[in-house]
Design a protein around this motif. Sequence first.
Motif, PDB file in Angstrom:
ATOM      1  N   CYS A 100      31.665  43.912  49.225  1.00 38.02           N
ATOM      2  CA  CYS A 100      31.369  45.273  49.689  1.00 38.02           C
ATOM      3  C   CYS A 100      29.860  45.448  49.742  1.00 38.02           C
ATOM      4  CB  CYS A 100      32.016  46.329  48.797  1.00 38.02           C
ATOM      5  SG  CYS A 100      31.231  46.556  47.199  1.00 38.02           S
ATOM      6  N   SER A 101      29.419  46.346  50.595  1.00 38.82           N
ATOM      7  CA  SER A 101      27.985  46.606  50.732  1.00 38.82           C
ATOM      8  C   SER A 101      27.576  47.738  49.801  1.00 38.82           C
ATOM      9  CB  SER A 101      27.641  46.975  52.175  1.00 38.82           C
ATOM     10  OG  SER A 101      28.297  48.179  52.541  1.00 38.82           O
ATOM     11  N   VAL A 102      26.335  47.681  49.345  1.00 36.85           N
ATOM     12  CA  VAL A 102      25.762  48.724  48.495  1.00 36.85           C
ATOM     13  C   VAL A 102      24.788  49.527  49.347  1.00 36.85           C
ATOM     14  CG1 VAL A 102      24.477  49.224  46.382  1.00 36.85           C
ATOM     15  CG2 VAL A 102      25.957  47.200  46.493  1.00 36.85           C
ATOM     16  N   THR A 113      33.735  48.652  52.012  1.00 31.92           N
ATOM     17  CA  THR A 113      34.345  47.376  52.354  1.00 31.92           C
ATOM     18  C   THR A 113      34.804  47.420  53.807  1.00 31.92           C
ATOM     19  OG1 THR A 113      36.609  48.004  51.744  1.00 31.92           O
ATOM     20  CG2 THR A 113      35.194  47.137  49.992  1.00 31.92           C
ATOM     21  N   MET A 114      35.057  46.259  54.368  1.00 34.70           N
ATOM     22  CA  MET A 114      35.457  46.180  55.764  1.00 34.70           C
ATOM     23  C   MET A 114      36.820  46.830  55.983  1.00 34.70           C
ATOM     24  SD  MET A 114      35.701  42.803  58.220  1.00 34.70           S
ATOM     25  CE  MET A 114      36.956  41.992  57.228  1.00 34.70           C
ATOM     26  N   VAL A 119      34.572  52.930  48.981  1.00 29.99           N
ATOM     27  CA  VAL A 119      35.379  52.637  47.799  1.00 29.99           C
ATOM     28  C   VAL A 119      34.600  53.042  46.552  1.00 29.99           C
ATOM     29  CG1 VAL A 119      36.625  50.734  48.906  1.00 29.99           C
ATOM     30  CG2 VAL A 119      34.475  50.276  47.701  1.00 29.99           C
ATOM     31  N   LEU A 120      35.287  52.991  45.407  1.00 28.83           N
ATOM     32  CA  LEU A 120      34.680  53.357  44.131  1.00 28.83           C
ATOM     33  C   LEU A 120      34.821  52.197  43.149  1.00 28.83           C
ATOM     34  CD1 LEU A 120      36.193  56.957  43.831  1.00 28.83           C
ATOM     35  CD2 LEU A 120      33.895  56.356  44.630  1.00 28.83           C
ATOM     36  N   ILE A 144      42.261  48.274  43.475  1.00 28.88           N
ATOM     37  CA  ILE A 144      43.389  49.080  43.008  1.00 28.88           C
ATOM     38  C   ILE A 144      43.346  50.411  43.746  1.00 28.88           C
ATOM     39  CG2 ILE A 144      44.456  50.233  41.038  1.00 28.88           C
ATOM     40  CD1 ILE A 144      43.211  48.130  39.247  1.00 28.88           C
ATOM     41  N   LYS A 145      44.458  50.797  44.341  1.00 28.24           N
ATOM     42  CA  LYS A 145      44.492  52.052  45.082  1.00 28.24           C
ATOM     43  C   LYS A 145      45.305  53.083  44.321  1.00 28.24           C
ATOM     44  CE  LYS A 145      45.119  54.072  49.644  1.00 28.24           C
ATOM     45  NZ  LYS A 145      45.408  53.828  51.078  1.00 28.24           N
ATOM     46  N   VAL A 146      44.650  54.186  43.979  1.00 27.99           N
ATOM     47  CA  VAL A 146      45.330  55.335  43.377  1.00 27.99           C
ATOM     48  C   VAL A 146      45.203  56.453  44.410  1.00 27.99           C
ATOM     49  CG1 VAL A 146      45.547  56.755  41.304  1.00 27.99           C
ATOM     50  CG2 VAL A 146      44.546  54.481  41.136  1.00 27.99           C
ATOM     51  N   ASN A 147      44.344  57.427  44.161  1.00 24.51           N
ATOM     52  CA  ASN A 147      44.001  58.382  45.215  1.00 24.51           C
ATOM     53  C   ASN A 147      42.936  57.787  46.131  1.00 24.51           C
ATOM     54  OD1 ASN A 147      45.763  60.332  44.208  1.00 24.51           O
ATOM     55  ND2 ASN A 147      44.240  61.084  42.755  1.00 24.51           N
ATOM     56  N   SER A 148      42.061  56.986  45.528  1.00 21.31           N
ATOM     57  CA  SER A 148      41.035  56.259  46.272  1.00 21.31           C
ATOM     58  C   SER A 148      41.177  54.778  45.953  1.00 21.31           C
ATOM     59  CB  SER A 148      39.638  56.758  45.879  1.00 21.31           C
ATOM     60  OG  SER A 148      39.492  58.140  46.142  1.00 21.31           O
ATOM     61  N   VAL A 149      40.384  53.958  46.621  1.00 22.86           N
ATOM     62  CA  VAL A 149      40.388  52.524  46.355  1.00 22.86           C
ATOM     63  C   VAL A 149      39.303  52.213  45.329  1.00 22.86           C
ATOM     64  CG1 VAL A 149      40.067  50.225  47.337  1.00 22.86           C
ATOM     65  CG2 VAL A 149      41.239  51.996  48.661  1.00 22.86           C
TER      66      VAL A 149
END
Length: 364
Positions: A100-102, A113-114, A119-120, A144-149
């Motif tokens: 992932c890029s910062v 991410t692509m 994401v978090l 891991i995906k909950v409400n967000s990834v």
Amino acid sequence: MLAEAAKSQFSRDHSDHLALVRAYEGWKKAEEESAVYDYCWKNFLSIQSLRAIDSLRKEFFSLLKDTGLIDGNPSICNSEGNDANLTRAVICYGMYPGICSVVHNERSFSLKTMEDGQVLLYSNSENARETKIPYPWLVFNEKIKVNSVFLRDSTACSDSTLILFGGSISKGDTDGHLKMLGGYLEFFMKPDVAEIYQTLKKELDELIQNKLLNPKVDMQAHRELLSAIRLLVSEDGCDGRFVFGHQILRPLEISALSTKPSLFSRTESGPGGDNSKSQLQTILTRAGYTVPMYKTKQLKNNKFQTTVEFNETQIMGQPCSNKKSAEKDAAAEAIQWLKGGAKESHEQVNHMSKLLKKSKKDHL
């Protein structure tokens, strides 16, 4: 709080994986001193988990020995084990394409991410506690995906590490333009530098492949290649200098800027339209920064002069007859500074257009 304080002693270089290595090494030392239980209790570590890691480590060592890739002397095959930069590169090689890029902004950063966009980080990650990560990339183990990834177990890495130890790279649309992951990851550099990276990447991949096919290949016969690789991954400034929008913007002397001749046209069209203010805002937002702020003052000769501020940088424009023109002039000065002032106006615009051809949604 005590657990976080204990964990922080292993976390100092933006890597959950390296923190785990340090925790394991501390456990092995405590084992030699018959102080395992005390070590784990003080550092909130699980004895069972560390024993499982130790068991897996021994199993992997045995498998590598059986294939002939290493001999039976751990001290020889792990002679570079204390090189954190090299270990980081190996982690990148193993985690890719989990990348992932910062993207930094004024107060914090965001990750993309692509596949998922923004994401978090998982709450127990070392990097989740940081307000700045001085690297352009994170490689990670799982999502891991909950409400967000959420990303778990991440390690920050530099451009050089990703280019050399990530996936295959290909030439882009212009000289000095390299692409990875089908063009989702892009790197821009001088053509001769790009050629060096491509050559080293090709030779490194071939060496690894040959070593896997023929374990008896003498790695010492390739000392020059390996030394060059180590030098690049250890000396990279980690500021994302090959990724457009990740450059660290440093304040310049306002007095020097105000007397520098303008190399950027105040009227020529560029990203964001004909208005230099729109162009500057487009450049900054695509690079992950907030919108610029303008401060204008009226001079004694009834002219107006504007200072534009972004990312703790202040750039002053030339005196103009009205406030609107002064703001545009300051924006043009800022664009000139961002582009380095080394090209003619039309070349700057063409170069900028190529770099910013992707939308903000698609650009890292």
